[in-house]
Write a protein that holds these residues in place. Structure first.
Motif, PDB file in Angstrom:
ATOM      1  N   GLN A  76       0.991  -1.193  -0.025  1.00 38.63           N
ATOM      2  CA  GLN A  76      -0.132  -0.068   0.013  1.00 38.63           C
ATOM      3  C   GLN A  76       0.688   1.341  -0.039  1.00 38.63           C
ATOM      4  OE1 GLN A  76      -3.340   0.486  -0.628  1.00 38.63           O
ATOM      5  NE2 GLN A  76      -2.739  -1.748  -0.973  1.00 38.63           N
ATOM      6  N   ILE A  77       2.092   1.127   0.421  1.00 41.84           N
ATOM      7  CA  ILE A  77       3.121   2.486   0.280  1.00 41.84           C
ATOM      8  C   ILE A  77       3.002   2.790  -0.904  1.00 41.84           C
ATOM      9  CG2 ILE A  77       5.258   3.213   0.831  1.00 41.84           C
ATOM     10  CD1 ILE A  77       3.852   2.118   3.295  1.00 41.84           C
TER      11      ILE A  77
ATOM     12  N   ALA B 119       1.065   6.978  -5.009  1.00 43.55           N
ATOM     13  CA  ALA B 119       0.373   7.701  -5.919  1.00 43.55           C
ATOM     14  C   ALA B 119      -0.932   8.606  -5.474  1.00 43.55           C
ATOM     15  CB  ALA B 119      -0.106   6.512  -6.777  1.00 43.55           C
ATOM     16  N   GLY B 120      -1.403   8.153  -4.332  1.00 38.93           N
ATOM     17  CA  GLY B 120      -2.401   8.950  -3.883  1.00 38.93           C
ATOM     18  C   GLY B 120      -2.223  10.394  -3.465  1.00 38.93           C
ATOM     19  N   ALA B 121      -0.987  10.445  -2.896  1.00 40.50           N
ATOM     20  CA  ALA B 121      -0.436  11.741  -2.431  1.00 40.50           C
ATOM     21  C   ALA B 121      -0.476  12.648  -3.534  1.00 40.50           C
ATOM     22  CB  ALA B 121       0.945  11.522  -1.661  1.00 40.50           C
ATOM     23  N   VAL B 122       0.078  12.302  -4.675  1.00 38.87           N
ATOM     24  CA  VAL B 122       0.254  13.447  -5.937  1.00 38.87           C
ATOM     25  C   VAL B 122      -1.121  13.692  -5.887  1.00 38.87           C
ATOM     26  CG1 VAL B 122       0.418  13.368  -8.304  1.00 38.87           C
ATOM     27  CG2 VAL B 122       1.796  11.848  -7.085  1.00 38.87           C
ATOM     28  N   LEU B 123      -2.420  12.861  -6.050  1.00 34.28           N
ATOM     29  CA  LEU B 123      -3.589  13.549  -6.233  1.00 34.28           C
ATOM     30  C   LEU B 123      -4.078  14.365  -4.889  1.00 34.28           C
ATOM     31  CD1 LEU B 123      -4.964  10.261  -7.802  1.00 34.28           C
ATOM     32  CD2 LEU B 123      -4.344  12.482  -9.072  1.00 34.28           C
ATOM     33  N   THR B 124      -4.048  13.714  -3.863  1.00 35.64           N
ATOM     34  CA  THR B 124      -4.546  14.303  -2.525  1.00 35.64           C
ATOM     35  C   THR B 124      -3.867  15.849  -2.304  1.00 35.64           C
ATOM     36  OG1 THR B 124      -4.890  12.309  -1.688  1.00 35.64           O
ATOM     37  CG2 THR B 124      -5.253  13.932  -0.217  1.00 35.64           C
TER      38      THR B 124
ATOM     39  N   GLY C 202       3.837  18.999  -0.363  1.00 34.81           N
ATOM     40  CA  GLY C 202       4.575  17.665  -0.117  1.00 34.81           C
ATOM     41  C   GLY C 202       5.045  17.352  -1.491  1.00 34.81           C
ATOM     42  N   ILE C 203       5.808  16.037  -1.509  1.00 35.04           N
ATOM     43  CA  ILE C 203       6.471  15.691  -2.839  1.00 35.04           C
ATOM     44  C   ILE C 203       5.424  15.457  -3.998  1.00 35.04           C
ATOM     45  CG2 ILE C 203       8.699  15.163  -1.801  1.00 35.04           C
ATOM     46  CD1 ILE C 203       7.742  12.249  -1.995  1.00 35.04           C
ATOM     47  N   GLY C 204       4.195  15.118  -3.417  1.00 38.81           N
ATOM     48  CA  GLY C 204       3.101  14.932  -4.456  1.00 38.81           C
ATOM     49  C   GLY C 204       2.561  15.852  -5.112  1.00 38.81           C
ATOM     50  N   GLN C 205       2.701  16.755  -4.404  1.00 38.90           N
ATOM     51  CA  GLN C 205       2.229  18.259  -5.113  1.00 38.90           C
ATOM     52  C   GLN C 205       3.424  18.612  -6.028  1.00 38.90           C
ATOM     53  OE1 GLN C 205       2.489  22.049  -3.266  1.00 38.90           O
ATOM     54  NE2 GLN C 205       0.743  22.415  -3.924  1.00 38.90           N
ATOM     55  N   ALA C 206       4.499  18.654  -5.484  1.00 36.05           N
ATOM     56  CA  ALA C 206       5.732  18.881  -6.425  1.00 36.05           C
ATOM     57  C   ALA C 206       5.690  18.012  -7.686  1.00 36.05           C
ATOM     58  CB  ALA C 206       7.048  18.684  -5.636  1.00 36.05           C
ATOM     59  N   LEU C 207       5.426  16.768  -7.551  1.00 39.92           N
ATOM     60  CA  LEU C 207       5.341  15.831  -8.679  1.00 39.92           C
ATOM     61  C   LEU C 207       4.451  16.485  -9.476  1.00 39.92           C
ATOM     62  CD1 LEU C 207       7.227  13.480  -9.390  1.00 39.92           C
ATOM     63  CD2 LEU C 207       5.153  12.071  -8.610  1.00 39.92           C
ATOM     64  N   ALA C 208       3.255  16.370  -9.233  1.00 36.49           N
ATOM     65  CA  ALA C 208       2.081  17.030 -10.026  1.00 36.49           C
ATOM     66  C   ALA C 208       2.412  18.335 -10.830  1.00 36.49           C
ATOM     67  CB  ALA C 208       0.830  17.266  -9.105  1.00 36.49           C
TER      68      ALA C 208
ATOM     69  N   MET D  84      13.592   9.004  -5.924  1.00 37.54           N
ATOM     70  CA  MET D  84      13.450   8.853  -4.320  1.00 37.54           C
ATOM     71  C   MET D  84      12.266   8.263  -3.973  1.00 37.54           C
ATOM     72  SD  MET D  84      16.418   9.864  -3.524  1.00 37.54           S
ATOM     73  CE  MET D  84      16.097   9.529  -1.923  1.00 37.54           C
ATOM     74  N   ALA D  85      11.205   8.580  -4.732  1.00 36.06           N
ATOM     75  CA  ALA D  85       9.737   7.433  -4.470  1.00 36.06           C
ATOM     76  C   ALA D  85      10.060   6.112  -4.647  1.00 36.06           C
ATOM     77  CB  ALA D  85       8.751   8.085  -5.437  1.00 36.06           C
TER      78      ALA D  85
END
Ligand SMILES: Nc1ncnc2c1ncn2[C@@H]1O[C@H](COP(=O)(O)OP(=O)(O)O)[C@@H](O)[C@H]1O
Ligand SMILES: [Mg+2]
Lengths: 357, 336
Positions: free
Chosen positions: B268-269, B274-279, B287-293, B310-311
């Motif tokens: 699930q990690i 993956a979910g962090a990018v959207l959320t 966070g890094i999800g937003q930076a990736l988006a 790094m992910a």
């Protein structure tokens, strides 16, 4: 013929002593309505302190269900239990969960057929033995562990201190069954139910485990209910044997009597199929046919379709379990056309029985 | 056990190596090549030639790869050419990692504390209304897209009800000392309770949205595992020993049922990242999800490189830890 000191020559140990376990008319039904299936159908037997009683029959005849019902271990739903099972005078079948939990493991213990699957794979053996001691005796964790070690030693597990930390998969099949015996006997129960304890083991290990059980129950005067599909297992161990067929007892006799003079044709078939040591053990079919040929007990004798002695009445009238004429009240038989009793000097090598006619 | 860890470490190194080759190949295959990617619209032929020489793009390909790898190992992935223009890509990652770790941990804690007890109860009452209800609920949990759930949560609880902040990691005007850059943890460590509380309020909605899929999956795995384990002979043995319900549940049922759960938590990690990018995008959570988006939108290749690499590293390390945890709870793995 020897002269009998007592009035009733067939009076045996179970009749002299008050029974420890008294099972009366035990009935277990699975499912409901049209899908109803009666796995155990009016089974009654007694076990006296120190006595070993056998429950013998083919796979599926209701041996395990009988023992699980007595122990209160049947699934909580999907079955109906009738009749009575008293332990030292107390009714087990209606006992509350808490009361039953206090007795299981302390007064009544059980060992099962498959030692590997009956042991928790992720808990060290030491913990699995010590937990039952900790639960029922008021001892510290360290003391429970020490008693667990002593128990492993007692059942013949070498190097018990090391074994305490090991897991079930690290032991051989025979050692696993010894460990289960250690757990069952750790609190010196008064009754032990052994459900096919040697079926999953190979022949030489079987003999060792049976010898161990015999020694342990004799030493501690533990009553033993020995469940097996193999009359050979019963031969060296049981005082009294109940032969089960399709959920009902079809014959009961003392061990020597049963071996020397089987009366029910089904018992005769089982006796003829006792595997000898060193012989290849396949899946034994003691009698021709299978349980799927059975007719309902309500119509006659369930065994009739497979029975070589069957006569017309066998499929018309349900046979009752009654004292076998000439054998006294402790030898019971449910058969319309029993096997003829052989002459006394059958040369079977078994000690002669006093009550022989 | 040690050999097991060493072997898994070697596997991890190999996986990272393959990934680095793929990343390198991806950069080389960009339309217009890496130079136009880096220069963007400002590219003149002269600037391009200069950059080619500077980047050593005229060297043989494996020399280039070696250089790329060597820099990557030093954390040098180049300079951001997107929103974080001028910042080293590595710094973008390092500054934003704690935010995502904090969010993921809170989401995982929510998922685990709800899913495991609920999975156990549902299994024990298989077929009952609570079981049926939870199964339907968990199906919705997996079926609803995370960003949709995030928008709905934000709309209801932030926009309409105004109970919780709609975006960001901290309110304006909160003065907080930052040690780890995990704001809630920092607030707790420095005893700045208002800062911790503020950070917590910012975490709730994104963490709930992010927890939906792990919750649903962990719930279903726990339920199925408990149903299986309860049928096991050793549970019957435990009952035959007269053990208390509590011992049977903890030592005999859950210790076995949690083995598949631990595995799934590791898997699930990946879903969490993956979910962090959207959320993080929906809640403007830095966070890094937003930076990736944002990196994808702006084609910020240095930032994308470091974040993807790094992910993957985080994913591999977490799974290694999960494997070790697995060996700790399952002696059959440990003593093979
Ligand atoms: N939980 C159950 N639900 C329905 N039928 C059962 C269940 N347990 C046992 N039975 C049936 O009861 C009969 C007796 O089973 P069992 O006592 O296990 O036989 P055995 O004599 O081999 O131990 C079998 O026909 C079996 O299929
Ligand atoms: Mg059985």
């Amino acid at each position: 013929m020897t002269a009998q000191p007592t009035a009733d020559p067939a009076l045996d140990r179970s009749a002299r002593t008050a029974p420890l376990l008294a099972v009366r008319d035990l009935t277990v039904t699975f499912g409901r309505g049209r899908r109803e299936f009666r796995a155990v159908d009016g089974v009654s037997f007694d076990v006296a302190p120190g006595q070993t009683v056998g429950l013998v029959g083919e796979s599926g005849c209701g041996k395990s269900v009988t023992s699980l019902a007595i122990m209160g271990l049947l699934p909580a739903r999907g079955n109906t239990i009738g009749g009575s099972a008293t332990f030292a005078g107390e009714e087990l079948l209606t006992m509350s969960g808490n009361e039953l939990r206090d007795r299981r493991g302390r007064d009544l213990a059980m060992i099962f057929q498959d030692p590997l699957s009956s042991l928790n794979p992720v808990v060290p053996l030491g913990t699995q033995v010590a937990e039952v001691i900790e639960r029922h005796k008021r001892v510290s964790r360290g003391e429970a562990r020490e008693q667990a070690r002593a128990m492993l030693d007692k059942v013949g597990i070498p190097d018990p201190t090391r074994r305490l930390k090991e897991y079930p998969h690290q032991l051989s099949g025979g050692m696993r069954q010894r460990a289960l015996i250690a757990m069952a006997l750790a609190c010196e129960p008064r009754l032990l139910i052994a459900d096919e304890p040697t079926t999953a083991l190979d022949v030489t290990i079987q003999a060792q485990i049976l010898a161990l059980l015999k020694e342990l129950v004799q030493d501690s005067e533990t009553a033993l209910v020995m469940i097996t599909h193999d009359l050979g297992v019963v031969a060296g161990l049981c005082d009294e044997v109940n032969v089960l067929y399709a959920g009902r007892i079809v014959e009961r006799a003392g061990r020597h009597d049963l071996f020397a003079r089987p009366r029910h044709p089904y018992t005769g078939g089982l006796l003829a199929s006792i595997p000898r040591l060193h012989e290849e053990r396949g899946r034994l079919t003691p009698v021709p046919g299978s349980v799927s040929d059975n007719i309902p007990w309500e119509q006659g004798c369930a065994f009739a379709p497979r029975c070589s002695s069957a006569i017309d009445v066998c499929v018309q009238q349900t046979p009752e379990l009654v004292p076998d004429p000439g054998h006294g009240p402790d030898r019971l038989l449910r058969c319309h056309n029993p096997l003829p009793a052989p002459p006394t000097a059958a040369g079977s090598g078994q000690p002669a029985e006093e009550e022989t006619p | 056990m040690l050999r097991f860890i060493v072997r898994r470490l070697l596997q991890a190194v190999l996986a990272l190596f393959v990934l680095s080759v793929l990343l390198f190949a991806w950069l080389r295959s960009l339309p217009g090549g890496v130079v136009s990617a880096l220069l963007g619209e400002r590219g003149t032929p002269a600037a391009a030639a200069e950059l080619r020489a500077q980047l050593g793009l005229d060297d043989p390909i494996f020399v280039q790869y070696w250089r790329f790898l060597e820099r990557a190992l030093r954390g040098d992935f180049g300079i951001s050419n997107g929103v974080y223009r001028g910042e080293p890509a590595w710094d973008v990652f390092v500054q934003r990692l704690p935010a995502t770790i904090e969010l993921s941990i809170v989401a995982m804690v929510i998922a685990l504390t709800l899913a495991i007890p609920l999975g156990y109860i549902a299994a024990r009452r298989k077929g009952g209304w609570l079981d049926t209800g939870s199964v339907v609920f968990s199906l919705i949990g997996v079926a609803v897209p995370v960003f949709f759930l995030a928008y709905v949560l934000k709309y209801i609880f932030a926009v309409q009800l105004g109970w919780l902040p709609p975006s960001g990691r901290a309110s304006v005007g909160i003065n907080a000392t930052h040690i780890t850059n995990m704001y809630m943890l920092d607030g707790l460590m420095t005893r700045e309770w208002d800062a911790a509380w503020d950070a917590f309020k910012h975490l709730i909605l994104p963490a709930v949205a992010l927890s939906s899929i792990p919750f649903a999956i962990i719930f279903r795995i726990t339920r199925a595992a408990v149903i299986d384990v309860m049928e096991e002979d050793y549970v019957r043995t435990a009952r035959a020993k007269g053990l208390t319900a509590r011992t049977i549940r903890g030592r005999h049922i859950m210790r076995n049922a949690l083995i598949p759960v631990v595995t799934i938590v590791g898997l699930q990690i990946g879903a969490l990242l993956a979910g962090a990018v959207l959320t993080e995008k929906v809640f403007a959570y830095q966070g890094i999800g937003q930076a990736l988006a944002i990196g994808f939108e702006r084609r910020d290749y240095p930032v994308l490189q470091v974040l993807i690499m790094m992910a993957a590293l985080i994913y591999i390390v977490v799974n290694l830890l999960v494997d070790i945890a697995y060996a700790v709870i399952d002696p059959r793995v440990r003593t093979k």
